[in-house]
Design a protein around this motif. Structure first.
Motif, PDB file in Angstrom:
ATOM      1  N   SER A  59      41.154  34.420  57.348  1.00  0.00           N
ATOM      2  CA  SER A  59      42.356  33.175  56.151  1.00  0.00           C
ATOM      3  C   SER A  59      41.358  32.027  55.392  1.00  0.00           C
ATOM      4  N   THR A  60      40.166  32.434  55.334  1.00  0.00           N
ATOM      5  CA  THR A  60      39.373  30.880  54.617  1.00  0.00           C
ATOM      6  C   THR A  60      39.762  31.194  53.440  1.00  0.00           C
ATOM      7  N   GLN A  61      39.623  30.557  52.768  1.00  0.00           N
ATOM      8  CA  GLN A  61      39.604  30.577  51.285  1.00  0.00           C
ATOM      9  C   GLN A  61      38.002  30.870  50.438  1.00  0.00           C
ATOM     10  N   VAL A  62      38.196  32.189  49.830  1.00  0.00           N
ATOM     11  CA  VAL A  62      36.996  32.264  49.310  1.00  0.00           C
ATOM     12  C   VAL A  62      36.710  31.791  48.256  1.00  0.00           C
ATOM     13  N   THR A  63      37.222  32.122  47.168  1.00  0.00           N
ATOM     14  CA  THR A  63      37.637  32.309  45.746  1.00  0.00           C
ATOM     15  C   THR A  63      38.323  31.813  45.092  1.00  0.00           C
ATOM     16  N   GLY A  64      38.542  31.132  43.387  1.00  0.00           N
ATOM     17  CA  GLY A  64      40.049  31.576  43.129  1.00  0.00           C
ATOM     18  C   GLY A  64      39.755  30.883  41.548  1.00  0.00           C
ATOM     19  N   THR A  65      40.634  31.444  40.560  1.00  0.00           N
ATOM     20  CA  THR A  65      40.907  31.234  39.177  1.00  0.00           C
ATOM     21  C   THR A  65      42.665  31.211  38.957  1.00  0.00           C
ATOM     22  N   VAL A  66      42.288  31.008  37.655  1.00  0.00           N
ATOM     23  CA  VAL A  66      43.697  31.075  36.626  1.00  0.00           C
ATOM     24  C   VAL A  66      43.470  32.386  35.368  1.00  0.00           C
ATOM     25  N   THR A  67      44.901  32.661  35.601  1.00  0.00           N
ATOM     26  CA  THR A  67      45.225  33.694  33.818  1.00  0.00           C
ATOM     27  C   THR A  67      45.132  33.312  32.927  1.00  0.00           C
ATOM     28  N   ASP A  68      44.590  34.434  31.517  1.00  0.00           N
ATOM     29  CA  ASP A  68      44.140  33.635  30.649  1.00  0.00           C
ATOM     30  C   ASP A  68      45.883  34.582  29.887  1.00  0.00           C
ATOM     31  N   LYS A  69      46.034  33.759  28.851  1.00  0.00           N
ATOM     32  CA  LYS A  69      46.845  33.932  27.747  1.00  0.00           C
ATOM     33  C   LYS A  69      47.464  35.167  28.095  1.00  0.00           C
ATOM     34  N   GLU A  70      46.696  36.602  28.125  1.00  0.00           N
ATOM     35  CA  GLU A  70      47.440  37.761  28.023  1.00  0.00           C
ATOM     36  C   GLU A  70      47.685  37.911  29.740  1.00  0.00           C
ATOM     37  N   GLY A  71      47.987  36.978  30.898  1.00  0.00           N
ATOM     38  CA  GLY A  71      48.285  37.694  32.480  1.00  0.00           C
ATOM     39  C   GLY A  71      47.070  37.734  33.242  1.00  0.00           C
ATOM     40  N   LYS A  72      45.492  38.039  32.535  1.00  0.00           N
ATOM     41  CA  LYS A  72      44.884  38.920  33.133  1.00  0.00           C
ATOM     42  C   LYS A  72      43.805  37.257  34.052  1.00  0.00           C
ATOM     43  N   PHE A  73      43.407  38.451  35.023  1.00  0.00           N
ATOM     44  CA  PHE A  73      42.665  37.582  36.231  1.00  0.00           C
ATOM     45  C   PHE A  73      41.189  38.185  35.986  1.00  0.00           C
TER      46      PHE A  73
END
Length: 810
Positions: A59-73
């Motif tokens: 359960s360690t965090q690997v990476t992350g991001t945020v969605t764009d205007k179309e909801g994509k990640f």
């Protein structure tokens, strides 16, 4: 003060290590995990949702991001292994997606569509669903979810905008964007048939999905409007089959209306049809004091009494959307309607002068009306090429409207009319517009856009004046103050944009060129005035993502505000018994340089957004008042100078408790204007601020309440100073029959504090104006949805789902 605010906010931003830290990986040949995030109820993509990837083993965090205007990640460079994802967004339930595998034989994991819903808690054994923020920030705009603005659901667009950043609305419903009334209104990305203020005050809020506030538009948009663009997105439904929504509303003192929208959607064709009618009148009181200094005499004229302002609007809209093939779509739509606005008053007057101090008392009845029919048709064709995001689209738009205005005044003493005026303004306007847009991806992250637009606007106008003759009791035509004009405007625009992403850095640069040819002809007077000119408008936008949900945004745009035709008409037009107007054909357009610097971040569970802006407006066009004759004000138009606005605009979204959502919005700016009026130099400054405190409460699963507070400080212009104003609104919403039926009670201006109060001063004159409408205003809205279909993926009740991408640990 602004420097201190900027220092404090930026210090918090750059020193919160937990918010911005994100573990990085150097594996350049790892796997890719992708998907889309949607709002479960609105079925709309969610931008800036947090996507956090964890290793299933520990359960360690690997990476992350945020969605764009179309909801994509998209998560890239993922080592082989098993993972799970947490999807988080303020005001929504957390969603966990398990069993995601990346292997050497399968480096891509497509999650698909993920639907998230407002947060839920257990409050006294009642499942209470949370609420989401009605305003969200995107890179180049603010988006208002009208469905979350229940205090204004029975109102119009202007009523909704009272509760959002960047916008102020006065007691008469007139909208200003960051202090300016010069902005462009679009409806579904197309120009409004009506004038901006008419459109905002006559389109019902219940027929709108979202409203976009774009203060620094890119080169792709028209450069017109010094404060930016307000884009109104009308309601539609993406579900197959028949669906619809109906609203009825009523209030005290002659307020009622309703609207409906029906849609029938198949896999190849979508049919939609809607209609709305609204009647909204408000009684009020007004007071005015005027002083005129001419030679050795000063004259005074004061009035007070009752008034009534109101609007009636009727509209029909419909459209057909054809899916011609997988890559080709054709849309055809149209609008038809009528709008009218009325202002009636009965005022008690008293006037005197220093040379004749005897008071003269009389009664004045004043009536004004502005109405007309309009229609618009549009068609749009889009073709997508085999390469992703490679497309070309074309659009044609045509509109026509009539605008008929009339006003009358009758001055009465001892039940006998002794004076009065009638004025008329009428004329049709026709517009044709065509454009083509092309997008070419140059790689995975960069693209090139280009396009062209042509526009022709033709209008005719006739003005008439009639003076009352007490000898025969008739209003007699005055040819000296009656004119006919014809104006033609042609415009050609070209633009190009280049955009790229380099790691966490996004850049977009563009340039737009507009050619304008305009002629104004005074029929019968052999006078013509023309403009033949090219203008260049550069734009630049950049953003940098620091981590999950955090980014900086910087932009620059150059815009223009061209004077309205009636600003240019070089003749006298009587507006009422005490006001006369004259245009100025030598007016130059306003040119605006706009700079913005903003950021967004999450501080724990609190969402923070801030914009710093600096705007320089060259060739400011202002309505200049002067003395025309005793008790009569001349209103003319001049390029008075240059104004400067330096400010900060922020929004904080938080859930203090699981059933309570808070939106705190503010705008703080320093305003300065330097120029010359009537050959005299002037300089005025003012510190302006406004705040909105919006509260949403989920009392039970089917019962909600909203309490909104607004305040804006006094404001100044070249000759005018407007007083501060505070108001508060309350609403309660009850839902029935599995949310298919809802009833909303609204109470606006509950403390009776909303009013318009201003003073104007200049050479030889002084005026004070006060106006207030009825308060509190009480409205009731009834809404019914039918066939509100939801697919099975949306109906999942748990907070977890399994990924079906398959795969095993390698």
């Amino acid at each position: 003060m602004l420097k201190k605010i900027a220092f404090v906010v930026l210090t918090l931003f750059f020193t919160d290590g937990d918010v911005f830290s994100q573990e990085r990986h150097d594996n350049k040949t790892g796997g890719v995990i992708s998907g889309k995030i949607f709002d479960e109820s609105a079925k709309a993509p969610i931008e800036y949702a947090n996507i956090i990837l964890f290793n299933s083993k520990d359960s360690t965090q690997v990476t992350g991001t945020v969605t764009d205007k179309e909801g994509k990640f998209i998560l890239t460079n993922i080592p082989s292994g098993k993972y799970f994802i947490n999807v988080q967004f303020i005001g929504y339930e957390r969603r966990r997606i398990r069993n995601i595998s990346i292997t050497t034989s399968k480096l891509s994991a497509e999650i698909g569509n993920i639907f998230i819903k407002p947060s839920a808690i257990n409050l006294e054994r009642v499942d209470v669903k949370g609420t989401r923020s009605p305003v969200t920030y995107q890179i180049d705009k603010k988006v208002i979810d009208v469905s979350q603005m229940q205090t204004s659901i029975s109102g119009n667009v202007a009523d909704v905008l009272e509760n959002v950043p960047s916008v102020n609305v006065d007691v008469d419903g007139n909208v200003s964007l960051r202090g300016s009334t010069n902005f462009t209104v679009l409806i579904d990305n197309r120009p409004s048939v009506m004038d901006p203020q008419d459109a905002l005050q006559q389109i019902p809020a219940s027929a709108i999905e979202t409203i976009e506030i774009i203060t620094n538009p890119s080169a792709k948009y028209d450069a017109e409007g010094n404060a930016g663009i307000i884009n109104i997105k009308m309601k539609s439904n993406s579900d197959l089959g028949l669906s619809g929504i109906t609203n009825l509303n009523a209030g005290v003192n002659d307020k009622y209306g309703g609207d409906f929208l029906f849609e029938y959607r198949t896999s190849s064709v979508n049919y939609n049809f809607g209609m709305d009618y609204n009647r909204r009148f408000s009684p009020g009181t007004s007071k005015e004091n005027r002083q005129f200094d001419t030679g050795n005499n000063s004259s005074f004229i004061n009035s007070n009494g009752d008034s009534e302002r109101g609007r009636i609007s009727f509209g029909i809209r419909g459209g057909l959307d054809f899916n011609l093939s997988k890559n080709d779509k054709l849309n055809i739509g149209g609008r038809f309607g009528k709008r009218s606005g009325e202002h009636n008053s009965v005022l008690n007057y008293v006037q005197w002068s220093t040379l004749d101090p005897q008071n003269i008392f009389y009664l004045s009845r004043e009536n004004s009306n502005r109405s007309g029919w309009y229609y618009a048709v549009n068609t749009n064709y889009t073709h997508k090429f085999s390469l992703k995001d490679h497309e070309i689209s074309g659009e044609f738009f045509a509109s026509h409207r009539n605008s008929d205005e009339s006003s009358s005044s009758s001055e009465i003493n001892n039940n006998i009319q002794f004076d009065g005026k009638k004025t008329t303004e009428a004329g049709p306007s026709t517009e044709f517009r065509g454009k083509i847009d092309y997008t070419l991806p140059l790689g995975k992250t960069n693209r090139f856009e280009a396009g062209s637009q042509g526009e022709i606007e033709l209008s005719d106008e006739s003005n008439g004046l009639y003076n009352f003759n007490p000898a025969n009791g008739n209003y007699e035509f005055q040819s000296l103050f009656s004119q006919n004009t014809k104006s033609n405007v042609s415009q050609l625009s070209l633009y190009s944009i280049y955009a790229d992403e380099i790691g966490n850095l996004g850049i977009q640069g563009g340039i737009r060129s507009e050619y304008t040819f305009r002629t104004i002809e005074l029929l019968g007077n052999n006078q013509n005035f023309s403009l033949d000119q090219w203008d260049i408008f550069p734009s630049f936008h950049t953003s940098y993502k620091f981590g999950i949900g955090s980014q900086l945004m910087v932009s620059y745009t150059r815009r223009i505000d061209r004077p309205h035709n009636w600003f240019l008409e070089p003749f006298y037009t009587w507006e009422d018994a005490n006001n006369i107007r004259k245009g100025n054909p030598s007016l130059k357009p306003e040119l605006i340089d706009s700079y913005e610097f903003g950021f967004q971040t999450m501080l724990g569970q609190v969402s923070v957004s801030n914009d710093f802006y600096y705007r320089v407006n060259h060739n400011v066009i202002d309505e200049v008042q002067s003395v025309y004759s005793e008790n009569v004000t001349l209103n003319s138009f001049e390029n008075v100078g240059t104004d400067y606005s330096l400010g900060s605009e922020f929004m904080i979204v938080s859930d203090p408790f699981n059933f309570w959502n808070v939106n705190l919005m503010g705008n703080i700016y320093d305003y300065k204007i330097d120029g010359v009026i009537n050959n005299e130099a002037f300089s005025r400054t003012n510190f302006n601020w406004s705040a909105r405190f919006n509260n949403s409460f989920k009392i039970t699963e089917s019962l909600q309440a909203q309490l909104n507070f607004r305040y804006h400080s006094q404001e100044v212009a070249a000759q005018e100073r407007e007083s501060a104003m505070f108001s508060a609104d309350l609403s309660v919403k009850k839902e029935f029959i599995e949310k298919k039926l809802s009833l909303t009670l609204q109470i606006r201006d509950i403390f009776r504090t909303r009013r318009h109060e201003s003073t104007s001063t200049g050479v030889g004159f002084y005026s004070y104006n006060y106006h207030s409408n009825e308060a509190p205003m009480i409205l009731l809205n009834l809404r019914f949805n039918f066939n509100n279909y939801k697919n099975e993926e949306e109906k999942q009740n748990g907070d977890e789902m399994e990924s079906d991408n398959g795969g095993e640990d390698s």
